[in-house]
Design a protein around this motif. Structure first.
Motif, PDB file in Angstrom:
ATOM      1  N   ALA A 189     -21.802  30.522  19.324  1.00 24.85           N
ATOM      2  CA  ALA A 189     -20.700  31.425  18.966  1.00 24.85           C
ATOM      3  C   ALA A 189     -20.896  32.806  19.580  1.00 24.85           C
ATOM      4  N   THR A 190     -22.136  33.295  19.582  1.00 24.75           N
ATOM      5  CA  THR A 190     -22.407  34.616  20.153  1.00 24.75           C
ATOM      6  C   THR A 190     -22.166  34.624  21.653  1.00 24.75           C
ATOM      7  N   LEU A 191     -22.589  33.574  22.333  1.00 23.77           N
ATOM      8  CA  LEU A 191     -22.354  33.490  23.770  1.00 23.77           C
ATOM      9  C   LEU A 191     -20.862  33.449  24.085  1.00 23.77           C
ATOM     10  N   HIS A 192     -20.111  32.661  23.313  1.00 15.36           N
ATOM     11  CA  HIS A 192     -18.655  32.620  23.518  1.00 15.36           C
ATOM     12  C   HIS A 192     -18.039  33.998  23.256  1.00 15.36           C
ATOM     13  N   HIS A 193     -18.526  34.680  22.224  1.00 10.89           N
ATOM     14  CA  HIS A 193     -17.994  36.009  21.904  1.00 10.89           C
ATOM     15  C   HIS A 193     -18.260  36.990  23.043  1.00 10.89           C
ATOM     16  N   ARG A 194     -19.490  36.962  23.566  1.00 17.34           N
ATOM     17  CA  ARG A 194     -19.809  37.856  24.686  1.00 17.34           C
ATOM     18  C   ARG A 194     -18.974  37.502  25.912  1.00 17.34           C
ATOM     19  N   ALA A 195     -18.757  36.190  26.129  1.00 19.00           N
ATOM     20  CA  ALA A 195     -17.921  35.769  27.264  1.00 19.00           C
ATOM     21  C   ALA A 195     -16.486  36.255  27.088  1.00 19.00           C
ATOM     22  N   ASP A 196     -15.980  36.179  25.849  1.00 21.92           N
ATOM     23  CA  ASP A 196     -14.618  36.659  25.589  1.00 21.92           C
ATOM     24  C   ASP A 196     -14.508  38.161  25.863  1.00 21.92           C
ATOM     25  N   LEU A 197     -15.537  38.903  25.453  1.00 23.81           N
ATOM     26  CA  LEU A 197     -15.510  40.353  25.694  1.00 23.81           C
ATOM     27  C   LEU A 197     -15.520  40.659  27.185  1.00 23.81           C
ATOM     28  N   HIS A 198     -16.348  39.955  27.933  1.00 22.53           N
ATOM     29  CA  HIS A 198     -16.392  40.176  29.381  1.00 22.53           C
ATOM     30  C   HIS A 198     -15.063  39.813  30.041  1.00 22.53           C
ATOM     31  N   GLN A 199     -14.479  38.711  29.571  1.00 22.01           N
ATOM     32  CA  GLN A 199     -13.202  38.284  30.130  1.00 22.01           C
ATOM     33  C   GLN A 199     -12.111  39.309  29.822  1.00 22.01           C
ATOM     34  N   PRO A 225      -9.123  36.977  35.924  1.00 17.68           N
ATOM     35  CA  PRO A 225     -10.206  37.647  35.199  1.00 17.68           C
ATOM     36  C   PRO A 225     -11.421  36.759  34.967  1.00 17.68           C
ATOM     37  N   GLY A 226     -11.339  35.481  35.355  1.00 18.48           N
ATOM     38  CA  GLY A 226     -12.466  34.578  35.176  1.00 18.48           C
ATOM     39  C   GLY A 226     -12.519  33.987  33.780  1.00 18.48           C
ATOM     40  N   ASN A 227     -13.565  33.227  33.519  1.00 14.25           N
ATOM     41  CA  ASN A 227     -13.675  32.554  32.213  1.00 14.25           C
ATOM     42  C   ASN A 227     -14.777  33.137  31.342  1.00 14.25           C
ATOM     43  N   GLY A 228     -15.314  34.278  31.680  1.00 18.24           N
ATOM     44  CA  GLY A 228     -16.346  34.887  30.850  1.00 18.24           C
ATOM     45  C   GLY A 228     -17.718  34.908  31.473  1.00 18.24           C
ATOM     46  N   GLY A 229     -17.853  34.416  32.664  1.00 23.93           N
ATOM     47  CA  GLY A 229     -19.115  34.531  33.388  1.00 23.93           C
ATOM     48  C   GLY A 229     -20.198  33.604  32.900  1.00 23.93           C
ATOM     49  N   VAL A 230     -21.449  34.057  33.079  1.00 28.03           N
ATOM     50  CA  VAL A 230     -22.589  33.199  32.810  1.00 28.03           C
ATOM     51  C   VAL A 230     -22.717  32.863  31.328  1.00 28.03           C
ATOM     52  N   GLU A 231     -22.253  33.768  30.444  1.00 35.09           N
ATOM     53  CA  GLU A 231     -22.327  33.480  29.006  1.00 35.09           C
ATOM     54  C   GLU A 231     -21.530  32.228  28.644  1.00 35.09           C
ATOM     55  N   ARG A 232     -20.373  32.044  29.306  1.00 33.37           N
ATOM     56  CA  ARG A 232     -19.568  30.851  29.018  1.00 33.37           C
ATOM     57  C   ARG A 232     -20.286  29.592  29.498  1.00 33.37           C
ATOM     58  N   VAL A 233     -20.924  29.690  30.646  1.00 33.16           N
ATOM     59  CA  VAL A 233     -21.663  28.535  31.173  1.00 33.16           C
ATOM     60  C   VAL A 233     -22.819  28.180  30.239  1.00 33.16           C
ATOM     61  N   LEU A 234     -23.553  29.198  29.772  1.00 35.00           N
ATOM     62  CA  LEU A 234     -24.659  28.941  28.855  1.00 35.00           C
ATOM     63  C   LEU A 234     -24.170  28.356  27.530  1.00 35.00           C
ATOM     64  N   ALA A 235     -23.025  28.851  27.035  1.00 33.17           N
ATOM     65  CA  ALA A 235     -22.468  28.323  25.788  1.00 33.17           C
ATOM     66  C   ALA A 235     -22.143  26.843  25.931  1.00 33.17           C
ATOM     67  N   LYS A 236     -21.587  26.449  27.053  1.00 34.01           N
ATOM     68  CA  LYS A 236     -21.259  25.040  27.267  1.00 34.01           C
ATOM     69  C   LYS A 236     -22.522  24.189  27.378  1.00 34.01           C
ATOM     70  N   LEU A 237     -23.563  24.746  28.008  1.00 28.90           N
ATOM     71  CA  LEU A 237     -24.825  24.020  28.110  1.00 28.90           C
ATOM     72  C   LEU A 237     -25.421  23.785  26.721  1.00 28.90           C
ATOM     73  N   PHE A 238     -25.483  24.840  25.900  1.00 28.56           N
ATOM     74  CA  PHE A 238     -26.041  24.696  24.556  1.00 28.56           C
ATOM     75  C   PHE A 238     -25.156  23.821  23.672  1.00 28.56           C
ATOM     76  N   THR A 239     -23.861  23.803  23.919  1.00 27.59           N
ATOM     77  CA  THR A 239     -22.962  22.944  23.138  1.00 27.59           C
ATOM     78  C   THR A 239     -23.311  21.475  23.331  1.00 27.59           C
ATOM     79  N   GLN A 240     -23.602  21.089  24.542  1.00 29.91           N
ATOM     80  CA  GLN A 240     -23.999  19.701  24.797  1.00 29.91           C
ATOM     81  C   GLN A 240     -25.303  19.368  24.071  1.00 29.91           C
ATOM     82  N   TYR A 241     -26.229  20.304  24.076  1.00 33.39           N
ATOM     83  CA  TYR A 241     -27.488  20.082  23.351  1.00 33.39           C
ATOM     84  C   TYR A 241     -27.214  19.994  21.848  1.00 33.39           C
ATOM     85  N   ALA A 242     -26.317  20.840  21.359  1.00 31.31           N
ATOM     86  CA  ALA A 242     -26.009  20.847  19.926  1.00 31.31           C
ATOM     87  C   ALA A 242     -25.423  19.514  19.480  1.00 31.31           C
TER      88      ALA A 242
END
Length: 549
Positions: A189-199, A225-242
């Protein structure tokens, strides 16, 4: 499958869950360490400095910083499990004696605290440390609806189920799995939030730049404006692990529920355990219906039941014979559900079937009473009133508290006033008083169409002419006249809305007025209006009649 084999499989999955929790942190650490190693290797193996190094360093920092910041350095909120009302041993000796009897039979350490909550639920918690490895004070929460809707025997089975988790060390394992769950959810959730702020920041920069270009007479740039940068990519990676982690841990929890049900059947009896499992979902539905249709019915007009009845009024609904029949049918007709990979509990039908397949057991001596469980509480009305004070939103303090008959009548009277507003505006709009008598005078004077034209109506009705228009107007006028009549009769209590726990509130008119009213309304809005029947009815009901208590 034997209990031993089931326990072994559950233990194995529990170990896998713990390993996956460690793996989450190892995955994050591996990302950071891998980036550091890559940069070191690049420097060591390069014979000269070049701009590619700077780009790689910046990219590595962009990836490593959010991992370190979010996964390892962010403090996660913790639930203290302190909601509800404390039930002390001195004030509630009967309930505590019941709990002590069950914990002694289970062979586990009892709770340090019991709390009364408003949910249709009971649960145990423990303030462990080091992810559940070091035990701490235990707490038991018991839902007031369970006390109102279950017998003592059924409540015994619920308590035995909860302490069965202690016997199986589920609570300590629960601390581990919940810690992992919270860590993953919070990090994602924090990674998605940071990605939203960057976007959003990038979108704002693009908008500002385009505004500047427009001021200079230049065309806007169509920039993404992109999709939120590296934070969004990391969030998706951790989502698969979750997803993998949740599949394993929730599978463990489902097996623990079956084990706790078997323990409850041994302590409280098979039949009481099955009956409680059947009854609890019905109680959940009953409480939701009660809170929506009864407890909060007057919220919008500033009314609440008297203290203790916001939650305590559920007992009235559960005592109604028709409602009891409905709830009994719900308990027999359990829903057909399939267990999902992320469900923490097995479907209730599967749990009931598993319990009912057990050998017939009567439970421990001294348990198994069919008396209502609410009798275990001393001064229940006071406790429920204190629970309201703790759990209701602050706005509740400003509401006026009234008894149930007045709550129903005053709430529906407020709705009747609201329903009559269109016709009241229509009458004053043509220079008449806003009363039912003025409406009858207008109908007699042939001004019905004039009143109808001022009432809200559909586009089809507004465009109709001739006979069709007269039919539309007749329907509008009848609804408006009925709203005025009901308002006139109920304002001074010549009629009242009567509370019922088995059906919607009904408008009670004196004598045979309820039978005569429909024909009187029809006559008043007929092609040749006859207002005499309705005037007579209103005159005959002039003497107020008391509302039923």
């Amino acid at each position: 499958m034997s209990t031993e084999r089931t326990g072994m499989r559950t233990s194995t999955r529990a170990l896998v869950a713990v390993a996956l929790l460690a793996g989450f942190y190892l995955l994050a650490a591996a990302l950071v360490v891998g980036l550091v190693w890559l940069n070191v290797e690049l420097v060591v193996n390069s014979d000269r400095f070049h701009s590619g190094m700077v780009k790689l360093w910046l990219l590595s920092a962009a990836i490593a910083y959010p991992v370190l910041r979010v996964v390892f350095l962010t403090r996660r909120p913790r639930s203290d499990h302190r909601e509800g009302l404390v039930l002390s041993r001195e004030q509630q000796p009967e309930l505590w004696a019941r709990v002590d009897r069950i914990t002694e039979a289970t062979g586990v350490r009892g709770p340090a605290e019991i709390r009364l909550v408003s949910d249709v639920n009971a649960y145990v918690s423990e303030e462990t440390r080091l992810l559940g490895l070091v035990p701490g004070p235990r707490r038991l929460a018991v839902g007031a609806p369970l006390l109102m809707g279950l017998s003592e025997a059924e409540l015994d089975s619920v308590l035995a189920h909860e302490f069965g988790h202690y016997a199986n060390n589920d609570v300590r394992l629960g601390a581990l799995t919940v810690a992992g769950h919270n860590a993953l959810v919070h990090s994602i959730a924090t990674l998605h939030h940071r990605a939203d702020l960057h976007q959003a920041q990038k979108a704002a920069e693009i908008a500002e730049d385009n505004a500047y270009r427009a001021a200079k007479g230049r065309g806007a740039r169509d920039e993404d404006p992109g999709n939120g940068g590296v934070e969004r990519v990391l969030a998706k990676l951790f989502t698969q692990y979750a997803k993998l982690y949740f599949r394993v841990t929730e599978s463990v929890r489902r097996q623990q529920e079956f084990a706790a049900d078997r323990h409850a059947a041994e302590i409280a009896g098979r039949d009481a355990t099955a009956a409680a499992l059947r009854r609890i979902p019905a109680l959940g539905a009953a409480q939701g219906f009660y809170l929506d249709r009864y407890a909060t019915m007057g919220w919008s007009v500033g009314l609440l039941p008297v203290p203790g009845q916001f939650y305590g009024g559920l007992a009235h609904l559960l005592a109604d014979p028709k409602r009891r029949e409905e709830l009994a049918r719900m308990g027999l007709d359990l829903p057909e559900e399939e267990s999902g990979p992320y469900d923490s509990h097995p479907p209730i039908r599967q749990r009931v079937a598993a319990v009912e397949a057990l050998p017939d057991t009567s439970g421990l001596p001294g348990l198994g009473s069919e008396r209502p469980a609410l009798g275990l509480l001393r001064d229940a009305d006071r406790l429920l009133a204190e629970l309201e004070t703790l759990e209701l939103v602050p706005e509740a303090a400003a509401k006026r508290r009234v008894d149930w008959p007045d709550l129903v009548h005053e709430t529906l009277l407020a709705h009747a006033r609201e329903q009559a507003q269109p016709v009241l505006r229509a009458l004053t709009g043509i220079g008449l008083h806003g009363t039912v008598e003025a409406m009858l005078d207008a109908l007699e004077a042939g001004r019905g169409a004039e009143v109808a034209a001022k009432l809200p109506q559909s586009e089809q009705a507004a465009q109709a002419t001739g006979r069709a228009a007269r039919e539309f107007h007749r329907g509008l006028l009848r609804e408006a006249l009925e709203a005025l009549t009901v308002l006139a009769l109920t304002t001074d209590r010549r009629a009242h809305w009567e509370l019922s726990w088995s059906r919607p509130a009904a408008l009670v008119l004196p004598g045979d007025a309820a039978d005569r009213l429909p024909a009187a309304l029809d006559a008043a809005v007929a092609a040749e209006p006859d207002t005499a029947p309705l005037r007579t009815l209103l005159a005959e009901t002039a003497a107020p009649v008391p509302a039923s208590s």
